[in-house]
Design a protein around this motif. Structure first.
Motif, PDB file in Angstrom:
ATOM      1  N   ARG A  34       6.215  11.869 -12.094  1.00  0.00           N
ATOM      2  CA  ARG A  34       5.184  11.554 -11.099  1.00  0.00           C
ATOM      3  C   ARG A  34       4.160  10.649 -11.770  1.00  0.00           C
ATOM      4  N   THR A  36       0.955   7.282 -10.749  1.00  0.00           N
ATOM      5  CA  THR A  36       0.213   6.499  -9.765  1.00  0.00           C
ATOM      6  C   THR A  36       0.432   5.022 -10.063  1.00  0.00           C
ATOM      7  N   ARG A  40      -1.035   4.317  -5.263  1.00  0.00           N
ATOM      8  CA  ARG A  40      -0.224   5.316  -4.553  1.00  0.00           C
ATOM      9  C   ARG A  40       0.350   6.321  -5.539  1.00  0.00           C
ATOM     10  N   GLU A  41       0.466   7.556  -5.072  1.00  0.00           N
ATOM     11  CA  GLU A  41       1.198   8.564  -5.835  1.00  0.00           C
ATOM     12  C   GLU A  41       2.690   8.263  -5.672  1.00  0.00           C
ATOM     13  N   MET A  42       3.386   8.180  -6.780  1.00  0.00           N
ATOM     14  CA  MET A  42       4.808   7.851  -6.766  1.00  0.00           C
ATOM     15  C   MET A  42       5.595   8.983  -7.422  1.00  0.00           C
ATOM     16  N   GLU A  60      10.044   7.057  -4.824  1.00  0.00           N
ATOM     17  CA  GLU A  60       9.514   7.538  -3.550  1.00  0.00           C
ATOM     18  C   GLU A  60       7.991   7.497  -3.536  1.00  0.00           C
ATOM     19  N   THR A  61       7.438   7.328  -2.341  1.00  0.00           N
ATOM     20  CA  THR A  61       6.016   7.493  -2.081  1.00  0.00           C
ATOM     21  C   THR A  61       5.855   7.890  -0.619  1.00  0.00           C
ATOM     22  N   ALA A  71       4.047   0.280   1.670  1.00  0.00           N
ATOM     23  CA  ALA A  71       4.648   1.228   0.732  1.00  0.00           C
ATOM     24  C   ALA A  71       5.883   0.634   0.070  1.00  0.00           C
ATOM     25  N   ASN A  74       4.733  -1.833  -2.518  1.00  0.00           N
ATOM     26  CA  ASN A  74       4.213  -1.154  -3.702  1.00  0.00           C
ATOM     27  C   ASN A  74       5.331  -0.554  -4.538  1.00  0.00           C
ATOM     28  N   CYS A  75       6.348   0.013  -3.905  1.00  0.00           N
ATOM     29  CA  CYS A  75       7.507   0.526  -4.656  1.00  0.00           C
ATOM     30  C   CYS A  75       8.215  -0.616  -5.369  1.00  0.00           C
ATOM     31  N   CYS A  78       6.968  -1.735  -8.740  1.00  0.00           N
ATOM     32  CA  CYS A  78       7.274  -0.870  -9.881  1.00  0.00           C
ATOM     33  C   CYS A  78       8.598  -1.237 -10.549  1.00  0.00           C
TER      34      CYS A  78
END
Length: 88
Positions: A34, A36, A40-42, A60-61, A71, A74-75, A78
């Motif tokens: 887990r 951030t 967002r928390e990922m 996932e988020t 979202a 943002n994913c 990463c």
């Protein structure tokens, strides 16, 4: 980090009692993280499936339906090379 271990037997019995029969069965070994990113928390899962060569990344988020495009962007940020190949 934590390693997931999932007992499929209760789920298997429940789904079979509803009339479903498995068409495939496999084991998946997971390491979960887990963090951030982009505000967002990922959750990231590194998965190894012995029957399939390779290592898989599940990212996932949480997002509302209206925020889905943001979202996904943002994913994508990463992931390596995401500037040239964003998720769409």
């Amino acid at each position: 980090m934590w390693l997931a271990q999932f007992d499929r037997h209760p789920w298997s019995r429940s789904s079979q009692s509803l009339g479903y029969q498995p068409s495939i069965s496999f084991t998946k070994h997971c390491a979960n993280y887990r963090f951030t990113a982009a505000g967002r928390e990922m959750a990231a899962t590194i998965a190894k499936v012995p029957k399939i060569a390779g290592i898989f990344l599940e990212l996932e988020t949480l997002a509302s339906e209206e925020d889905m495009a943001g979202a996904l962007l943002n994913c994508g940020l990463c992931l390596p090379n995401s500037e040239s190949h964003p998720i769409s």
